[in-house]
Scaffold this motif. Structure first.
Motif, PDB file in Angstrom:
ATOM      1  N   GLU A  55      31.581   7.108  43.280  1.00  0.00           N
ATOM      2  CA  GLU A  55      32.540   6.104  42.832  1.00  0.00           C
ATOM      3  C   GLU A  55      32.338   5.818  41.359  1.00  0.00           C
ATOM      4  O   GLU A  55      31.219   5.819  40.857  1.00  0.00           O
ATOM      5  N   SER A  56      33.442   5.567  40.670  1.00  0.00           N
ATOM      6  CA  SER A  56      33.367   5.288  39.234  1.00  0.00           C
ATOM      7  C   SER A  56      32.856   3.883  38.949  1.00  0.00           C
ATOM      8  O   SER A  56      32.309   3.614  37.892  1.00  0.00           O
ATOM      9  N   GLU A 103      41.102   2.576  36.177  1.00  0.00           N
ATOM     10  CA  GLU A 103      41.215   3.983  36.572  1.00  0.00           C
ATOM     11  C   GLU A 103      42.620   4.508  36.301  1.00  0.00           C
ATOM     12  O   GLU A 103      42.791   5.634  35.826  1.00  0.00           O
ATOM     13  N   GLN A 142      36.776  12.220  37.355  1.00  0.00           N
ATOM     14  CA  GLN A 142      36.850  10.873  36.792  1.00  0.00           C
ATOM     15  C   GLN A 142      36.002   9.906  37.602  1.00  0.00           C
ATOM     16  O   GLN A 142      35.408   8.977  37.040  1.00  0.00           O
ATOM     17  N   ARG A 143      35.943  10.110  38.915  1.00  0.00           N
ATOM     18  CA  ARG A 143      35.089   9.250  39.746  1.00  0.00           C
ATOM     19  C   ARG A 143      33.617   9.476  39.449  1.00  0.00           C
ATOM     20  O   ARG A 143      32.775   8.643  39.784  1.00  0.00           O
ATOM     21  N   ARG A 144      33.299  10.601  38.837  1.00  0.00           N
ATOM     22  CA  ARG A 144      31.924  10.928  38.476  1.00  0.00           C
ATOM     23  C   ARG A 144      31.624  10.553  37.021  1.00  0.00           C
ATOM     24  O   ARG A 144      30.579  10.908  36.496  1.00  0.00           O
ATOM     25  N   GLY A 145      32.556   9.854  36.390  1.00  0.00           N
ATOM     26  CA  GLY A 145      32.344   9.387  35.033  1.00  0.00           C
ATOM     27  C   GLY A 145      32.431  10.469  33.979  1.00  0.00           C
ATOM     28  O   GLY A 145      31.876  10.324  32.887  1.00  0.00           O
ATOM     29  N   SER A 148      27.277  14.194  34.757  1.00  0.00           N
ATOM     30  CA  SER A 148      27.933  13.114  35.509  1.00  0.00           C
ATOM     31  C   SER A 148      26.980  11.946  35.645  1.00  0.00           C
ATOM     32  O   SER A 148      25.852  12.088  36.064  1.00  0.00           O
ATOM     33  N   THR A 167      27.701   9.381  37.578  1.00  0.00           N
ATOM     34  CA  THR A 167      27.814   8.771  38.903  1.00  0.00           C
ATOM     35  C   THR A 167      27.940   9.832  39.967  1.00  0.00           C
ATOM     36  O   THR A 167      28.595   9.647  40.983  1.00  0.00           O
TER      37      THR A 167
END
Length: 273
Positions: free
Chosen positions: A121-122, A129, A187-190, A267, A269
């Motif tokens: 999760e970001s 987001e 994007q969820r992994r930053g 990453s 996250t």
């Protein structure tokens, strides 16, 4: 060359994943259908009023002797419509992903959970987001439009324009499709846009193996709508490889092999939250 086959394999695995998860597939169809209706309406409007627009934009041709005004404006109208078709293919994924952000985020998370038991999760609020997704999509669309206009112009070069340029066009389109699709998971992994582009440039064969067949398939009416959910699922599996995570593959690669020189995405996250 192995990456080329792996990329295509991820595309097929994504389609199989949604075929086995009917509910996720059905929900994932909605954004594509909405985008298709919007694009179809725009193209129909262009077909109906494109000639009038070209006539309005070329008043200098009014004084030409017949049949040159009609031929010139007919050529420009056809050119305008062809360019609109090209741009619709290039931008379809970006617009669909923007419209369907919540749907595809959920689908991507389900793919992560099916492989690893949890989804990174970001930690960002939804509005943030959406803003990042819209901003990055706009940047990619601008790049894609520049490439599209350039390749369209090169298409008038004899021989090369009818042979080499179309192939390059599909490869460029495929690359941008992969960037947009993997962005849902990365994007969820930053992972920022610049890092995503750098990683994909380091794994071009992987990106082309996934994105080029998809770009060709997207030329067929309605196909893009039905392939999008599976494309998001497959791109999530690919994103896991790019991030050095388990993909649930029967022939897994270690983090070093999977990434290649300069190919691994950093990453913040990527682990369990």
């Amino acid at each position: 060359m192995r990456d080329l086959g792996r990329g295509f394999g991820y595309l097929m695995k994504g389609q199989r994943w949604v075929a086995q998860h009917g509910k996720q597939y059905g929900v994932g169809l909605l954004p594509g259908l909405i985008t298709l209706l919007l694009y179809a309406a725009a193209l129909v409007a262009l077909a109906l009023w494109g000639t009038d627009f070209v006539g309005w934009a070329t008043p200098f041709a009014d004084d030409w002797s017949a049949p040159w005004p009609g031929l010139f404006r007919g050529f420009l109208t056809a050119l305008l419509f062809a360019l609109a078709l090209l741009l619709s293919v290039i931008t379809f994924t970006a617009v669909t992903l923007l419209i369907g952000q919540p749907f595809y985020e959920s689908l991507s998370e389900k793919v992560d959970i099916s492989v690893a038991g949890f989804a990174p999760e970001s930690g960002l609020p939804l509005w943030r987001e959406l803003w990042i997704s819209a901003r990055d999509s706009l940047r990619i669309v601008v790049r894609a439009v520049i490439w599209g206009v350039l390749l369209f112009a090169l298409g008038f070069v004899p021989v090369v324009g009818q042979t080499v340029v179309p192939v390059i066009g599909f490869m460029v389109t495929g690359f941008f499709l992969v960037e947009e699709l993997t962005a849902v998971a990365l994007q969820r992994r930053g992972v920022e846009l610049r890092d995503r582009l750098a990683t994909l440039r380091g794994r071009k064969m992987l990106a082309w193996g996934f994105g080029t067949p998809l770009a060709v398939a997207f030329l067929v009416p309605f196909v893009a709508v039905f392939l999008m959910p599976g494309a998001v699922a497959g791109a999530t599996l690919m994103a896991r490889e790019l991030a050095g995570e388990d993909t649930g593959d029967d022939d897994p690669q270690g983090p070093d092999d999977a990434s290649g020189p300069g190919g691994r995405v950093s990453s913040a996250t990527g682990g369990r939250p």
